[in-house]
Design a protein around this motif. Structure first.
Motif, PDB file in Angstrom:
ATOM      1  N   GLN A 129      19.128 -23.090  76.750  1.00 12.11           N
ATOM      2  CA  GLN A 129      19.299 -21.687  76.996  1.00 12.11           C
ATOM      3  C   GLN A 129      17.762 -21.301  75.590  1.00 12.11           C
ATOM      4  OE1 GLN A 129      20.008 -20.946  80.856  1.00 12.11           O
ATOM      5  NE2 GLN A 129      19.897 -22.867  80.481  1.00 12.11           N
ATOM      6  N   LEU A 130      18.843 -21.613  74.751  1.00  4.63           N
ATOM      7  CA  LEU A 130      17.522 -21.213  74.000  1.00  4.63           C
ATOM      8  C   LEU A 130      15.788 -21.075  74.211  1.00  4.63           C
ATOM      9  CD1 LEU A 130      19.645 -21.640  71.082  1.00  4.63           C
ATOM     10  CD2 LEU A 130      19.499 -19.733  71.751  1.00  4.63           C
ATOM     11  N   ILE A 131      15.994 -21.442  74.980  1.00  2.00           N
ATOM     12  CA  ILE A 131      14.052 -22.328  74.641  1.00  2.00           C
ATOM     13  C   ILE A 131      13.490 -20.774  75.154  1.00  2.00           C
ATOM     14  CG2 ILE A 131      11.790 -22.988  76.128  1.00  2.00           C
ATOM     15  CD1 ILE A 131      14.487 -25.661  76.131  1.00  2.00           C
ATOM     16  N   GLY A 132      12.778 -20.289  73.932  1.00  2.00           N
ATOM     17  CA  GLY A 132      11.348 -18.989  74.877  1.00  2.00           C
ATOM     18  C   GLY A 132      12.429 -17.996  74.207  1.00  2.00           C
ATOM     19  N   LYS A 133      13.328 -18.359  73.470  1.00  3.56           N
ATOM     20  CA  LYS A 133      14.086 -16.975  73.150  1.00  3.56           C
ATOM     21  C   LYS A 133      14.002 -16.011  71.559  1.00  3.56           C
ATOM     22  CE  LYS A 133      16.861 -15.068  76.179  1.00  3.56           C
ATOM     23  NZ  LYS A 133      18.075 -16.324  77.096  1.00  3.56           N
ATOM     24  N   ASP A 134      13.802 -15.201  71.496  1.00  2.00           N
ATOM     25  CA  ASP A 134      13.094 -14.721  69.489  1.00  2.00           C
ATOM     26  C   ASP A 134      14.997 -14.227  69.706  1.00  2.00           C
ATOM     27  OD1 ASP A 134      12.445 -12.004  68.239  1.00  2.00           O
ATOM     28  OD2 ASP A 134      11.650 -13.674  68.267  1.00  2.00           O
ATOM     29  N   LEU A 135      14.409 -14.867  68.469  1.00  2.00           N
ATOM     30  CA  LEU A 135      15.739 -14.906  67.416  1.00  2.00           C
ATOM     31  C   LEU A 135      16.529 -13.500  67.473  1.00  2.00           C
ATOM     32  CD1 LEU A 135      17.744 -15.796  65.474  1.00  2.00           C
ATOM     33  CD2 LEU A 135      16.360 -15.234  63.426  1.00  2.00           C
ATOM     34  N   PHE A 136      15.606 -12.289  67.124  1.00  2.00           N
ATOM     35  CA  PHE A 136      16.265 -11.334  67.624  1.00  2.00           C
ATOM     36  C   PHE A 136      16.133 -10.140  69.207  1.00  2.00           C
ATOM     37  CE2 PHE A 136      16.482 -10.999  63.086  1.00  2.00           C
ATOM     38  CZ  PHE A 136      15.538 -11.010  62.208  1.00  2.00           C
ATOM     39  N   ASP A 137      16.254 -11.365  69.498  1.00  2.00           N
ATOM     40  CA  ASP A 137      16.966 -10.793  70.845  1.00  2.00           C
ATOM     41  C   ASP A 137      18.451 -11.498  71.763  1.00  2.00           C
ATOM     42  OD1 ASP A 137      13.638 -12.494  72.427  1.00  2.00           O
ATOM     43  OD2 ASP A 137      14.361  -9.828  71.777  1.00  2.00           O
ATOM     44  N   VAL A 138      18.607 -12.420  70.527  1.00  2.00           N
ATOM     45  CA  VAL A 138      20.171 -12.971  70.923  1.00  2.00           C
ATOM     46  C   VAL A 138      20.850 -12.606  69.358  1.00  2.00           C
ATOM     47  CG1 VAL A 138      21.061 -15.527  69.998  1.00  2.00           C
ATOM     48  CG2 VAL A 138      19.411 -15.125  71.538  1.00  2.00           C
ATOM     49  N   TRP A 139      20.563 -11.885  68.789  1.00  2.00           N
ATOM     50  CA  TRP A 139      21.128 -11.555  67.238  1.00  2.00           C
ATOM     51  C   TRP A 139      20.459 -10.296  66.758  1.00  2.00           C
ATOM     52  CZ3 TRP A 139      20.276 -13.656  61.853  1.00  2.00           C
ATOM     53  CH2 TRP A 139      20.783 -13.213  60.785  1.00  2.00           C
ATOM     54  N   SER A 140      21.514  -9.178  67.584  1.00  2.00           N
ATOM     55  CA  SER A 140      21.186  -8.225  67.191  1.00  2.00           C
ATOM     56  C   SER A 140      21.097  -7.370  65.075  1.00  2.00           C
ATOM     57  CB  SER A 140      21.162  -6.784  67.994  1.00  2.00           C
ATOM     58  OG  SER A 140      23.435  -6.359  67.546  1.00  2.00           O
ATOM     59  N   VAL A 141      20.289  -7.058  64.741  1.00  2.00           N
ATOM     60  CA  VAL A 141      20.318  -7.087  63.929  1.00  2.00           C
ATOM     61  C   VAL A 141      19.625  -5.357  63.254  1.00  2.00           C
ATOM     62  CG1 VAL A 141      18.272  -7.117  60.928  1.00  2.00           C
ATOM     63  CG2 VAL A 141      19.755  -8.680  62.193  1.00  2.00           C
ATOM     64  N   VAL A 142      20.486  -4.578  62.839  1.00  2.00           N
ATOM     65  CA  VAL A 142      19.857  -2.934  62.457  1.00  2.00           C
ATOM     66  C   VAL A 142      19.466  -2.186  61.625  1.00  2.00           C
ATOM     67  CG1 VAL A 142      21.109  -1.133  62.196  1.00  2.00           C
ATOM     68  CG2 VAL A 142      22.265  -2.744  63.489  1.00  2.00           C
ATOM     69  N   ASN A 143      19.747  -3.185  60.124  1.00  2.00           N
ATOM     70  CA  ASN A 143      18.976  -3.583  59.329  1.00  2.00           C
ATOM     71  C   ASN A 143      18.363  -4.324  58.764  1.00  2.00           C
ATOM     72  OD1 ASN A 143      17.488  -1.863  56.763  1.00  2.00           O
ATOM     73  ND2 ASN A 143      19.635  -1.872  55.720  1.00  2.00           N
ATOM     74  N   PRO A 144      16.752  -4.922  58.686  1.00  2.00           N
ATOM     75  CA  PRO A 144      15.979  -6.240  58.780  1.00  2.00           C
ATOM     76  C   PRO A 144      15.380  -6.051  57.549  1.00  2.00           C
ATOM     77  CG  PRO A 144      14.975  -5.044  60.493  1.00  2.00           C
ATOM     78  CD  PRO A 144      15.911  -3.992  60.239  1.00  2.00           C
ATOM     79  N   MET A 145      15.384  -4.883  56.924  1.00  2.00           N
ATOM     80  CA  MET A 145      14.991  -4.820  55.773  1.00  2.00           C
ATOM     81  C   MET A 145      16.183  -5.231  54.680  1.00  2.00           C
ATOM     82  SD  MET A 145      11.966  -4.728  54.497  1.00  2.00           S
ATOM     83  CE  MET A 145      11.264  -4.458  52.785  1.00  2.00           C
ATOM     84  N   GLY A 146      17.309  -4.665  54.875  1.00  2.00           N
ATOM     85  CA  GLY A 146      18.233  -5.319  53.571  1.00  2.00           C
ATOM     86  C   GLY A 146      18.783  -6.370  53.796  1.00  2.00           C
ATOM     87  N   LEU A 147      18.846  -7.272  55.280  1.00  2.00           N
ATOM     88  CA  LEU A 147      18.488  -8.659  55.625  1.00  2.00           C
ATOM     89  C   LEU A 147      17.731  -9.468  54.480  1.00  2.00           C
ATOM     90  CD1 LEU A 147      20.792 -11.022  56.654  1.00  2.00           C
ATOM     91  CD2 LEU A 147      19.431 -10.493  59.136  1.00  2.00           C
ATOM     92  N   LEU A 148      16.552  -7.961  54.429  1.00  2.00           N
ATOM     93  CA  LEU A 148      15.678  -9.229  54.044  1.00  2.00           C
ATOM     94  C   LEU A 148      15.543  -9.687  52.370  1.00  2.00           C
ATOM     95  CD1 LEU A 148      13.099 -11.479  53.785  1.00  2.00           C
ATOM     96  CD2 LEU A 148      12.176  -8.807  54.185  1.00  2.00           C
ATOM     97  N   VAL A 149      16.040  -8.483  51.509  1.00  2.00           N
ATOM     98  CA  VAL A 149      16.683  -7.749  50.616  1.00  2.00           C
ATOM     99  C   VAL A 149      17.819  -8.841  50.103  1.00  2.00           C
ATOM    100  CG1 VAL A 149      17.246  -6.413  49.391  1.00  2.00           C
ATOM    101  CG2 VAL A 149      15.553  -5.900  49.901  1.00  2.00           C
ATOM    102  N   GLU A 150      18.525  -9.156  50.951  1.00  2.00           N
ATOM    103  CA  GLU A 150      19.632  -9.784  50.671  1.00  2.00           C
ATOM    104  C   GLU A 150      19.271 -11.300  50.351  1.00  2.00           C
ATOM    105  OE1 GLU A 150      23.053  -7.817  53.315  1.00  2.00           O
ATOM    106  OE2 GLU A 150      23.576 -10.039  53.220  1.00  2.00           O
TER     107      GLU A 150
END
Lengths: 336, 152
Positions: free
Chosen positions: A221-242
């Motif tokens: 069921q993960l086929i065709g799903k984007d990562l951020f459809d499944v995992w809601s990330v509020v602050n992607p920039m902060g996560l990227l810095v981490e």
């Protein structure tokens, strides 16, 4: 009078048809337009409108149902070898056992005489849920090794969540066989039945086959799903810095790459993120902030190797030769 | 009716069937026929000759036979996604019924309506879908319509 005479003659007079059920009983029928039909249909339509449609019935209450044959076919259809007793126990929910006992009590039957000999699936449920959790965590970690713990947890909770698991259970025919108090089967009951079925499979064929079953049906069921459809990330920039600090990369610097239609209603900005003067990812957006966020998400997808262009998940069948050598989850994991 | 007036869908599969393992989507098939009527003759022949072979070839499908007084013999097929399809087999021969039943076993329960495209992919682009800014050298200022370059 005249019609009586004609009736005894058995002629096709006035549209009457005669059928002799036996020598003395004659059934008459008229095959032409029935004048009472229109008002009858109108009354039935009004009744339907007043009362609403009839409640849905379980498949077991409709004609043509053989429980044992259905349970057997369920196992064969999924190409799995189930122990039928365990599988039948897996479908019995505690709410069903409770309502059945109440019904028998209400009928006034002696409790020892009419004892309900059904075991419910509570222990199978807990076992199944634990197994699914363990297998899915291992599988996600093996398939996406760069994904951090929060991402893994998000993917696992998405796959074990009510939408995905119940959707899978419904389309595998589990709902027909489930014994529950209410119909249509509520999501929690269906989910626990599905876990119990997985536990029954693990008991019957071993954890390896159960792992393959989950890989083929649940993780697909993960086929065709984007990562951020499944995992809601509020602050992607902060996560990227981490993520960059974790990997020892220099911090990303956003730069405006191009912009178009700035003074119009639909502006377009392309923001690129540079790590040590090399382009990490770029993203489009209507405002500068939106473009930066999109660029951060794109960069995260690249870092976690969850892009559209990454290697697809492996669902190849396992040959029986390799089954004896590898360990439980490793077998299912090595192929995906 | 035109294709805009009739319903249509995209090519899809139930639960990504076939990616992991192939599951026959037909879960049960009921054959309703009459014991004496003329129209059920083919159905009765099929039950004598062909239904056991069909059941053996599709062990994951439950086959029900219900003789009842009915004018139109029919086959009721139920699929894993909940669709129930009824087909009348009035005055069909045993061979035709056997072909029909095989066809139903090979179908998934999705609607038999116009399929918009005969293909579907979850990853339409590997290198990234083209947009007007792909491979375009970055401009110094704002992007303006061409025609401002002079020969200086």
């Amino acid at each position: 009078m005249a019609s009586g005479l004609l009736a005894t003659r058995g002629l096709l007079a006035f549209g009457f048809q005669y059928q002799h059920a036996c020598r003395s009983v004659v059934i008459t029928q008229t095959r032409h337009k029935k004048r009472w039909m229109r008002s009858y249909e109108r009354i039935m339509a009004e009744k339907l409108k007043m009362e609403g449609p009839s409640p849905p019935k379980r498949r077991s209450e409709k004609p043509n149902w053989d429980y044992h044959a259905e349970v057997e076919a369920f196992g064969v259809r999924l190409q799995e070898n189930f122990q039928l007793e365990r599988l039948k126990t897996a479908f019995v929910n505690p709410c069903y056992v409770r309502t059945e006992q109440e019904k028998r009590g209400a009928l006034g039957l002696d409790p020892e005489v009419a004892a309900l000999n059904l075991k419910d699936n509570l222990e199978l449920q807990t076992k199944g849920q634990a197994f699914i959790q363990g297998f899915l965590s291992d599988w996600v970690r093996a398939s996406f090794p760069s994904l951090p713990a929060e991402g893994t947890a998000a993917l696992v909770s998405h796959l074990m969540g009510p939408e995905v698991a119940c959707h899978v259970a419904r389309n595998l025919g589990v709902e027909d066989l489930t014994m529950s108090a209410e119909f249509p089967v509520p999501d929690e009951v269906l989910y626990s039945t599905f876990c119990a079925v997985v536990a029954a499979l693990e008991e019957s064929s071993g954890p390896q086959r159960a792992g393959l079953f989950l890989r083929d049906f649940l993780t697909a069921q993960l086929i065709g799903k984007d990562l951020f459809d499944v995992w809601s990330v509020v602050n992607p920039m902060g996560l990227l810095v981490e993520e960059c600090t974790r990997r020892g990369l220099p911090l990303p610097e956003p730069r405006l790459l191009r912009s178009a239609g700035v003074s119009t209603v639909l502006p377009l900005y392309f923001v690129g993120l540079y790590c040590d003067k090399k382009l990490l990812a770029e993203g489009p957006g209507e405002t500068l902030l939106a473009a930066e966020e999109e660029a951060a998400r794109s960069a995260l997808r690249k870092l976690y190797c969850y892009t559209e262009s990454c290697r697809p998940l492996d669902f190849s069948p396992i040959s029986p030769q390799t089954t004896s050598q590898a360990t439980t989850t490793q077998q299912a994991l090595s192929s995906g | 009716m035109t294709s805009r007036g009739t319903p249509s869908r995209f090519l899809k599969s139930v639960l990504q069937n076939g990616v992991g393992r192939y599951v026959c989507q037909l879960k049960r098939i009921s054959l309703v026929f009459s014991k004496n009527a003329q129209s059920s003759l083919g159905a009765r022949h099929f039950i004598e000759e062909g239904v056991v072979d069909f059941a053996k070839k599709n062990p994951g499908t439950v086959v029900y036979i219900s003789p009842e007084p009915c004018r139109i013999p029919r086959i009721v097929a139920e699929y894993l996604n909940g669709t129930v399809r009824e087909e009348a087999i009035t005055s069909k021969t045993s061979q035709q019924i056997s072909e029909l039943v095989t066809k139903m076993a090979n179908q998934s329960g999705l609607d038999i309506i116009r399929i918009r495209k005969p293909y579907h992919t979850d990853s339409p682009s590997i290198q990234g879908q083209w947009h007007p800014f792909t491979n375009r050298p970055p401009a110094d200022g704002f992007i303006r319509p061409p025609g401002k370059e002079t020969s200086s």
